[in-house]
Motif scaffolding. Structure first.
Motif, PDB file in Angstrom:
ATOM      1  N   ASP A 183     -10.532  -4.271  -3.958  1.00 17.25           N
ATOM      2  CA  ASP A 183     -11.023  -2.915  -3.694  1.00 17.25           C
ATOM      3  C   ASP A 183     -10.003  -2.078  -2.951  1.00 17.25           C
ATOM      4  OD1 ASP A 183     -13.507  -3.412  -4.893  1.00 17.25           O
ATOM      5  OD2 ASP A 183     -14.333  -4.228  -3.034  1.00 17.25           O
ATOM      6  N   ILE A 184      -9.108  -2.725  -2.213  1.00 16.36           N
ATOM      7  CA  ILE A 184      -8.100  -1.957  -1.481  1.00 16.36           C
ATOM      8  C   ILE A 184      -6.719  -2.064  -2.120  1.00 16.36           C
ATOM      9  CG2 ILE A 184      -9.349  -2.163   0.699  1.00 16.36           C
ATOM     10  CD1 ILE A 184      -7.340  -4.283   1.554  1.00 16.36           C
ATOM     11  N   ILE A 185      -6.424  -3.207  -2.722  1.00 19.76           N
ATOM     12  CA  ILE A 185      -5.104  -3.395  -3.332  1.00 19.76           C
ATOM     13  C   ILE A 185      -5.057  -2.827  -4.742  1.00 19.76           C
ATOM     14  CG2 ILE A 185      -3.495  -5.142  -4.192  1.00 19.76           C
ATOM     15  CD1 ILE A 185      -4.302  -6.886  -1.848  1.00 19.76           C
TER      16      ILE A 185
ATOM     17  N   PHE B  61      -2.060  -2.500 -14.371  1.00 20.04           N
ATOM     18  CA  PHE B  61      -2.444  -2.542 -12.961  1.00 20.04           C
ATOM     19  C   PHE B  61      -2.873  -1.152 -12.502  1.00 20.04           C
ATOM     20  CE2 PHE B  61      -1.180  -2.250  -8.402  1.00 20.04           C
ATOM     21  CZ  PHE B  61      -2.143  -3.122  -7.902  1.00 20.04           C
ATOM     22  N   ILE B  62      -4.074  -1.081 -11.977  1.00 20.71           N
ATOM     23  CA  ILE B  62      -4.591   0.167 -11.405  1.00 20.71           C
ATOM     24  C   ILE B  62      -4.505   0.056  -9.892  1.00 20.71           C
ATOM     25  CG2 ILE B  62      -6.583   1.690 -11.170  1.00 20.71           C
ATOM     26  CD1 ILE B  62      -7.503   0.823 -13.893  1.00 20.71           C
ATOM     27  N   LYS B  63      -3.709   0.907  -9.298  1.00 21.07           N
ATOM     28  CA  LYS B  63      -3.463   0.815  -7.856  1.00 21.07           C
ATOM     29  C   LYS B  63      -4.701   1.205  -7.053  1.00 21.07           C
ATOM     30  CE  LYS B  63       1.519   1.686  -8.070  1.00 21.07           C
ATOM     31  NZ  LYS B  63       2.641   2.558  -7.642  1.00 21.07           N
TER      32      LYS B  63
ATOM     33  N   GLU C 193       4.757  -6.650   4.889  1.00 24.67           N
ATOM     34  CA  GLU C 193       5.762  -6.806   3.848  1.00 24.67           C
ATOM     35  C   GLU C 193       6.007  -5.543   3.029  1.00 24.67           C
ATOM     36  OE1 GLU C 193       4.592 -10.170   1.523  1.00 24.67           O
ATOM     37  OE2 GLU C 193       4.398 -11.489   3.264  1.00 24.67           O
ATOM     38  N   HIS C 194       5.129  -4.535   3.176  1.00 21.04           N
ATOM     39  CA  HIS C 194       5.249  -3.262   2.465  1.00 21.04           C
ATOM     40  C   HIS C 194       5.227  -3.443   0.943  1.00 21.04           C
ATOM     41  CE1 HIS C 194       6.563  -0.425   5.876  1.00 21.04           C
ATOM     42  NE2 HIS C 194       6.064  -1.518   6.401  1.00 21.04           N
TER      43      HIS C 194
ATOM     44  N   ASP D 239       5.383  -2.222  -4.763  1.00 21.22           N
ATOM     45  CA  ASP D 239       5.772  -1.720  -3.455  1.00 21.22           C
ATOM     46  C   ASP D 239       4.848  -0.590  -3.015  1.00 21.22           C
ATOM     47  OD1 ASP D 239       7.944  -3.451  -3.193  1.00 21.22           O
ATOM     48  OD2 ASP D 239       9.264  -2.107  -4.300  1.00 21.22           O
ATOM     49  N   THR D 240       4.559  -0.541  -1.724  1.00 17.83           N
ATOM     50  CA  THR D 240       3.807   0.586  -1.173  1.00 17.83           C
ATOM     51  C   THR D 240       4.735   1.791  -1.041  1.00 17.83           C
ATOM     52  OG1 THR D 240       4.301  -0.150   1.088  1.00 17.83           O
ATOM     53  CG2 THR D 240       2.235  -0.909   0.103  1.00 17.83           C
ATOM     54  N   PRO D 241       4.176   3.003  -0.979  1.00 16.59           N
ATOM     55  CA  PRO D 241       5.023   4.192  -0.823  1.00 16.59           C
ATOM     56  C   PRO D 241       5.770   4.154   0.510  1.00 16.59           C
ATOM     57  CG  PRO D 241       2.787   4.797  -1.489  1.00 16.59           C
ATOM     58  CD  PRO D 241       2.755   3.347  -1.120  1.00 16.59           C
ATOM     59  N   GLN D 242       6.817   4.927   0.599  1.00 22.85           N
ATOM     60  CA  GLN D 242       7.577   5.065   1.848  1.00 22.85           C
ATOM     61  C   GLN D 242       7.486   6.506   2.331  1.00 22.85           C
ATOM     62  OE1 GLN D 242       8.947   2.575   3.571  1.00 22.85           O
ATOM     63  NE2 GLN D 242       8.150   1.173   2.023  1.00 22.85           N
TER      64      GLN D 242
END
Length: 333
Positions: A91-93, A111-113, A143-144, A154-157
């Motif tokens: 639900d969050i990832i 993959f749906i973010k 770990e970002h 990767d998560t946004p920066q």
């Protein structure tokens, strides 16, 4: 030696310009959130240091508004997740879905973010989610990135998490383990506003005039300032004070009689790193070119409080972590 001096001199104009922008950001946030100047400052310290914060406070103290406001002021994409016991990691990832290409008989996974893929995330009441869901978020914080079906995303920066906890209601909650609490740079106590601030709040929030939030920075500029914070020189006496403070908070080392008696377990090296970054960020916010020992004393409690635990003897004698940390900080001067 001359090279170091030239580098220091070259960085001064950049520090002064960055300090001016950060000061504007603080002022813009304070124009919307009344009576929480310390909370705003410490949240900015967390973000400028590149870390995450744990906000502790009862409902209705503008924690959600703080995240939304800072998102606008700093030019960041901001989202909020309300944590509940039935919330799952997917639900969050996010998750993979099976798709069929139109006109073809081919199927593939896409993959749906999830909402974690944002720049400023509010994890509301993080202790209400199961440990499995908490660990999924905390892994991304450290770990970002997340890994789904063997693929890295990767998560946004920049990527910052501001998690909240209600200190009053503990039924049906899952307290964060100590190892996970250590992932937060600061623990920030959100207290009630004073009388004057609450009076201003009443007029500002119950009228017909809509409050405007000024956008001061954008994501690229914030990343540049974060890199600049790490270049701020720290005097040797401040480094020694940080080391002395953190090491004196560890029981069994003989560094402090109070610690041996009142502390069950103390902070690890990550506390020293957090304090080193935090005092640099505070110096920048205050418009100074280097941190001081006063910064170490001021930030000792929010850096160390969630990285320590009182012993049974301390609780029996009514000892509290805040005053104990303050005594250790003054002893480290």
């Amino acid at each position: 030696m001359s090279t170091v001096i030239q580098t220091d001199e070259a960085i001064v104009p950049r520090l002064e310009a960055a300090a001016e922008r950060v000061k504007r950001a603080h002022k813009a946030a304070a124009a919307v959130i009344f009576g929480q100047d310390v909370v705003i400052e410490r949240t900015l310290i967390t973000i400028l240091s590149g870390g995450h914060a744990l906000l502790i406070g009862v409902p209705g103290l503008a924690k959600t508004l703080l995240v939304d406001t800072l998102g606008r002021v700093l030019g960041l994409d901001a989202k909020r997740i309300q944590f509940t016991p039935d919330l799952m990691p997917s639900d969050i990832i996010g998750s993979e879905v099976l798709e069929e290409t139109p006109g073809e008989s081919r199927r593939s996974f896409r993959f749906i973010k999830g909402p974690i893929f944002t720049q400023l995330l509010m994890a509301d009441e993080i202790n209400r989610a199961s440990p499995k869901t908490q660990s999924a978020l905390l892994q991304a914080m450290q770990e970002h990135h997340v890994t789904v079906a063997g693929t890295r995303h990767d998560t946004p920066q920049p990527f910052h998490v501001l998690a909240t906890q209600n200190p009053l209601e503990q039924e049906g909650t899952y307290p964060l383990p100590e190892a996970q609490l250590d992932r937060f740079l600061l623990e920030i106590d959100v207290t009630y506003p004073d009388l004057a601030a609450e009076r201003r709040m009443l007029y500002a929030t119950t009228g017909s005039e809509e409050r405007h939030v000024e956008s001061v920075l954008n994501a690229g500029e914030l990343l540049s300032i974060q890199r600049l914070v790490r270049q701020i020189p720290v005097p040797d006496k401040v480094v020694e004070a940080i080391l002395k403070l953190v090491r004196s908070a560890r029981p069994g080392t003989g560094a402090s009689a109070d610690t041996d008696r009142f502390v069950a377990w103390g902070p690890g090296p990550r506390a020293s790193q957090a304090l080193m970054l935090a005092v640099r960020a505070k110096a920048l916010i205050d418009g100074r070119l280097a941190p001081s020992i006063d910064d170490v004393i001021d930030l000792a409690e929010p850096v160390l409080k969630h990285r320590m635990a009182l012993s049974f003897a301390a609780r029996a004698e009514g000892e509290e972590l805040g005053p104990l940390i303050l005594r250790l900080a003054h002893a480290a001067e």
